[in-house]
Design an enzyme around this catalytic site. Structure first.
Site, PDB file in Angstrom:
ATOM      1  N   LYS A  53      45.256  67.059 -18.716  1.00  0.00           N
ATOM      2  CA  LYS A  53      44.889  68.150 -19.629  1.00  0.00           C
ATOM      3  C   LYS A  53      45.059  67.710 -21.085  1.00  0.00           C
ATOM      4  CE  LYS A  53      45.979  71.696 -16.219  1.00  0.00           C
ATOM      5  NZ  LYS A  53      46.826  72.760 -15.720  1.00  0.00           N
ATOM      6  N   GLN A  97      52.656  75.248 -16.938  1.00  0.00           N
ATOM      7  CA  GLN A  97      52.211  74.555 -15.728  1.00  0.00           C
ATOM      8  C   GLN A  97      53.025  75.019 -14.515  1.00  0.00           C
ATOM      9  OE1 GLN A  97      49.576  72.516 -15.582  1.00  0.00           O
ATOM     10  NE2 GLN A  97      49.842  71.968 -13.434  1.00  0.00           N
ATOM     11  N   ASP A 120      44.824  79.868 -19.303  1.00  0.00           N
ATOM     12  CA  ASP A 120      44.694  79.680 -17.846  1.00  0.00           C
ATOM     13  C   ASP A 120      43.986  80.876 -17.223  1.00  0.00           C
ATOM     14  OD1 ASP A 120      45.596  77.385 -16.523  1.00  0.00           O
ATOM     15  OD2 ASP A 120      47.708  77.930 -16.805  1.00  0.00           O
TER      16      ASP A 120
HETATM   17  N1  GUN Z   1      49.282  74.154 -11.234  1.00  0.00           N
HETATM   18  C1  GUN Z   1      48.226  73.749 -10.483  1.00  0.00           C
HETATM   19  N2  GUN Z   1      47.057  74.149 -11.039  1.00  0.00           N
HETATM   20  C2  GUN Z   1      47.381  74.822 -12.165  1.00  0.00           C
HETATM   21  C3  GUN Z   1      46.608  75.463 -13.177  1.00  0.00           C
HETATM   22  O1  GUN Z   1      45.368  75.515 -13.157  1.00  0.00           O
HETATM   23  N3  GUN Z   1      47.338  76.036 -14.200  1.00  0.00           N
HETATM   24  C4  GUN Z   1      48.691  76.013 -14.238  1.00  0.00           C
HETATM   25  N4  GUN Z   1      49.292  76.603 -15.269  1.00  0.00           N
HETATM   26  N5  GUN Z   1      49.428  75.422 -13.306  1.00  0.00           N
HETATM   27  C5  GUN Z   1      48.784  74.830 -12.282  1.00  0.00           C
END
Ligand code: GUN
Length: 291
Positions: A53, A97, A120
């Site tokens: 990311k 996350q 998100d």
């Molecule tokens: N953990 C696995 N996929 C995601 C996601 O798309 N966003 C977040 N915040 N955590 C994750």
């Protein structure tokens, strides 16, 4: 293989569009978009996703900073950090996350996030807006899946779409987004659904978001089905240097022989989830600067 849905390629095209939009904004004298990513603890896969990311943000000109926190942090301490980010006027968005350590209530933390900064798309306000005519920030994976359906012209008009997995943020959100199209017949399956095969066998589109390797086998699908595999699991693979490989929910080698279109894992939905985060950031930023 010409039935492959290339998420990497679509993500790269969208990243180019985002880069151009940000460059244009900066040429008008605006500041760069800015986000933060909270990572709690030392969860291996999370570190990999977060790094991807951060790299994606850098590649399009979004300033992204990692906030790395110890895994013994408590609910109040994490809540305080979120409140500070909520009130930071120069911050466009942030994510926490997942997963989080057991001592933290994920839902309480998510609901503390200011929905206007929730890139998100996980807060009640944003998920609830899937069914509203005024969409807010869409859940990132669902947005990525819908973008693939659109860019690959997957015809779901009057077709049967089966979603495997009904989690709030992923499977359930995707199902609701499909319902919102108002043209498809949508069936949502969860862990209590009996006889999956009886539902998948005549599906025109299967979206699987469960996290069980080989859940979808070739005897469960019809010829010409379109498959979007959202699953991400690590399985042991002694031929790999790391000792493991990443697989989806679908038995790709066999199902791909029957499918008209299919996403690989990795390289299908994964890059789209990341690019959706960038799209949500851009949406917040553009609304702020009226671009
Ligand atoms: N953990 C696995 N996929 C995601 C996601 O798309 N966003 C977040 N915040 N955590 C994750």
């Amino acid at each position: 293989m010409n039935n492959l849905i290339d998420g990497k390629k679509v993500a790269s095209e969208i990243k180019n569009e985002i880069t151009q939009k940000i460059s244009y904004s900066i040429s008008k004298g605006n500041r760069v978009p800015s986000i933060k990513i909270i990572l709690v603890g030392d969860h291996g896969p999370s570190k990999i996703y977060v790094n991807a990311k951060l790299r994606a943000c850098e590649s399009v000109g979004i300033d992204a900073e990692l906030i790395s926190l110890n895994d013994n942090i408590n609910q109040d301490e994490l809540s305080e950090i979120i409140k500070k980010l909520n009130s930071d006027q120069n911050l466009d968005g942030f994510i926490v996350q997942l997963p989080l350590p057991d001592q933290i209530s994920v839902q309480k933390i998510i609901e503390l996030i200011d929905p206007s900064k929730d890139i998100d798309g996980f807060t009640n306000d944003n998920i609830g807006s899937i069914t509203s005519k005024k969409k807010k920030l869409m859940p990132a994976t669902g947005l990525g899946v819908m973008t693939l359906i659109e860019r690959y012209n997957i015809d779901i008009d009057s077709k049967k779409c089966v979603v495997l997995g009904a989690s709030r943020n992923v499977g359930g959100a995707i199902a609701q987004m499909l319902v919102e199209r108002e043209d498809a017949t949508v069936i949502v399956c969860n862990s209590k659904t009996k006889n999956l095969k009886s539902l998948t066998i005549d599906a025109d589109l299967i979206v699987s978001a469960v996290g069980i390797p080989n859940l979808v086998t070739s005897d469960m699908v019809k010829n010409g089905v379109a498959i979007i595999d959202v699953g991400i699991s690590r399985v042991k693979d002694p031929t790999k240097k790391s000792g493991y490989k990443i697989v989806g929910d679908v038995d790709f080698d066999n199902v791909s022989k029957k499918a008209s279109l299919i996403t690989p894992v990795p390289g299908g939905v994964g890059p789209m989830t990341i690019v959706s985060l960038l799209q949500n950031t851009l949406k917040v930023y553009c609304d702020k600067f009226k671009i």
